[in-house]
Enzyme design. Structure first.
Site, short mmCIF file in Angstrom:
data_model
loop_
_atom_site.label_atom_id
_atom_site.label_comp_id
_atom_site.label_asym_id
_atom_site.label_seq_id
_atom_site.Cartn_x
_atom_site.Cartn_y
_atom_site.Cartn_z
N TYR A 51 0.82 -1.21 0.00
CA TYR A 51 0.00 0.00 0.00
C TYR A 51 0.85 1.27 0.00
O TYR A 51 0.38 2.32 0.42
CB TYR A 51 -0.95 -0.01 1.20
CG TYR A 51 -2.19 -0.86 0.97
CD1 TYR A 51 -3.08 -0.57 -0.06
CD2 TYR A 51 -2.50 -1.94 1.79
CE1 TYR A 51 -4.22 -1.33 -0.28
CE2 TYR A 51 -3.65 -2.70 1.59
CZ TYR A 51 -4.50 -2.38 0.54
OH TYR A 51 -5.65 -3.13 0.34
N PHE A 59 -5.27 7.49 6.57
CA PHE A 59 -5.70 6.15 7.02
C PHE A 59 -4.63 5.09 6.83
O PHE A 59 -4.87 3.92 7.09
CB PHE A 59 -6.99 5.74 6.30
CG PHE A 59 -6.89 5.72 4.79
CD1 PHE A 59 -6.32 4.64 4.12
CD2 PHE A 59 -7.36 6.80 4.03
CE1 PHE A 59 -6.22 4.62 2.73
CE2 PHE A 59 -7.27 6.79 2.65
CZ PHE A 59 -6.70 5.69 2.00
N ARG A 87 -13.24 -5.34 -10.51
CA ARG A 87 -13.61 -4.08 -9.85
C ARG A 87 -15.14 -3.95 -9.78
O ARG A 87 -15.70 -3.49 -8.80
CB ARG A 87 -13.01 -2.86 -10.58
CG ARG A 87 -11.49 -2.81 -10.62
CD ARG A 87 -10.83 -2.47 -9.32
NE ARG A 87 -11.26 -1.22 -8.73
CZ ARG A 87 -10.68 -0.69 -7.65
NH1 ARG A 87 -9.63 -1.29 -7.06
NH2 ARG A 87 -11.13 0.43 -7.13
N THR A 93 -15.38 1.24 -3.09
CA THR A 93 -14.54 1.14 -1.89
C THR A 93 -15.39 1.24 -0.61
O THR A 93 -15.19 0.47 0.33
CB THR A 93 -13.49 2.28 -1.89
OG1 THR A 93 -12.82 2.29 -3.15
CG2 THR A 93 -12.48 2.11 -0.77
N ARG A 104 -18.63 -6.14 -1.87
CA ARG A 104 -18.56 -5.18 -0.76
C ARG A 104 -19.95 -4.81 -0.23
O ARG A 104 -20.13 -4.61 0.97
CB ARG A 104 -17.77 -3.94 -1.20
CG ARG A 104 -16.25 -4.22 -1.23
CD ARG A 104 -15.48 -3.15 -1.94
NE ARG A 104 -14.04 -3.22 -1.69
CZ ARG A 104 -13.15 -2.50 -2.36
NH1 ARG A 104 -13.55 -1.67 -3.33
NH2 ARG A 104 -11.87 -2.60 -2.06
N ASN A 114 -13.21 -3.61 4.12
CA ASN A 114 -14.09 -3.76 2.96
C ASN A 114 -13.85 -5.05 2.17
O ASN A 114 -14.07 -5.09 0.96
CB ASN A 114 -14.04 -2.51 2.08
CG ASN A 114 -12.66 -2.24 1.54
OD1 ASN A 114 -11.72 -2.99 1.79
ND2 ASN A 114 -12.52 -1.16 0.78
N GLU A 128 1.55 -6.33 -8.56
CA GLU A 128 0.97 -6.91 -7.34
C GLU A 128 1.08 -8.44 -7.35
O GLU A 128 1.39 -9.05 -6.32
CB GLU A 128 -0.49 -6.46 -7.19
CG GLU A 128 -0.60 -4.97 -6.89
CD GLU A 128 -2.02 -4.46 -6.76
OE1 GLU A 128 -2.20 -3.33 -6.26
OE2 GLU A 128 -2.97 -5.18 -7.15
P1 GDP Z 1 -9.84 0.33 -3.51
O1 GDP Z 1 -8.98 0.34 -4.75
O2 GDP Z 1 -11.31 0.31 -3.80
O3 GDP Z 1 -9.45 -0.76 -2.53
O4 GDP Z 1 -9.63 1.73 -2.75
P2 GDP Z 1 -8.35 2.67 -2.49
O5 GDP Z 1 -7.19 2.28 -3.38
O6 GDP Z 1 -8.84 4.08 -2.56
O7 GDP Z 1 -7.97 2.37 -0.97
C1 GDP Z 1 -7.25 1.22 -0.62
C2 GDP Z 1 -7.82 0.67 0.67
O8 GDP Z 1 -7.58 1.58 1.72
C3 GDP Z 1 -9.35 0.48 0.68
O9 GDP Z 1 -9.76 -0.72 0.06
C4 GDP Z 1 -9.64 0.49 2.16
O10 GDP Z 1 -9.36 -0.76 2.77
C5 GDP Z 1 -8.63 1.52 2.66
N1 GDP Z 1 -9.26 2.84 2.78
C6 GDP Z 1 -9.61 3.70 1.77
N2 GDP Z 1 -10.17 4.81 2.26
C7 GDP Z 1 -10.18 4.65 3.61
C8 GDP Z 1 -10.63 5.47 4.71
O11 GDP Z 1 -11.15 6.58 4.52
N3 GDP Z 1 -10.46 4.96 5.96
C9 GDP Z 1 -9.88 3.74 6.20
N4 GDP Z 1 -9.73 3.30 7.45
N5 GDP Z 1 -9.44 2.96 5.20
C10 GDP Z 1 -9.60 3.40 3.93
#
Ligand code: GDP
Length: 140
Positions: A51, A59, A87, A93, A104, A114, A128
């Site tokens: 990440y 976060f 996706r 998300t 989700r 999630n 990845e």
């Molecule tokens: P994804 O590609 O849909 O998984 O979303 P992102 O790449 O934006 O974020 C990666 C991961 O970070 C997400 O799947 C969540 O587990 C976590 N995440 C994203 N936004 C938040 C937030 O506002 N709060 C928290 N605690 N975790 C978040």
């Protein structure tokens, strides 16, 4: 349409609730094939590397703690347009914003917990997959 591969993680909130099979059923029902899969305990270093793109986000610490809090199942999924298709199957998300019937929407507890990860682009998927699988572990 080209056969493509994407990287998936069944996250700690799902393994803790014994939902690996339920998530896999939704993946397979969508026409994606699980061509590699293993259950691992992610190390802190692995989670931080995975990440890294979110390192500056507020976060990030919470996300890393969550990903190492319980086992995860890492997977390679294969199919037509696999990156975009997964996706779609995952949903947004934030589960509150996810479409009905998505993983989700059905299973996620919050925007953080999630249930699944899926690569956001074919180039990301290649990187990845390489972080967690060697070539001979993927059997298409
Ligand atoms: P994804 O590609 O849909 O998984 O979303 P992102 O790449 O934006 O974020 C990666 C991961 O970070 C997400 O799947 C969540 O587990 C976590 N995440 C994203 N936004 C938040 C937030 O506002 N709060 C928290 N605690 N975790 C978040």
């Amino acid at each position: 349409m080209a056969i493509e591969r994407t990287f998936s993680i069944i996250k700690p909130d799902a393994t803790a609730r014994n939902l690996t099979g339920a998530v896999n059923a939704m993946i397979e029902k969508a026409g994606l094939r699980i061509v590699a899969q293993k259950r691992i305990r992610m190390s802190r270093a692995e989670a931080e590397t995975f990440y890294a793109v979110h390192r500056e986000r507020p976060f990030f610490g919470e996300l890393v703690e969550f990903m190492i809090s319980a086992p995860v199942v890492v997977q390679v999924l294969e199919g037509d347009n696999a990156v975009a298709k997964y996706r779609e199957v995952m949903g947004a998300t934030d589960p509150a914003k996810a479409e009905e019937g998505t993983i989700r929407k059905v299973h996620a507890r919050s925007i953080g917990e999630n249930t699944v990860h899926g690569s956001d682009a074919p180039e990301t998927a290649v990187m990845e997959i390489a972080q967690f699988f060697s070539g001979n572990e993927i059997v298409g």
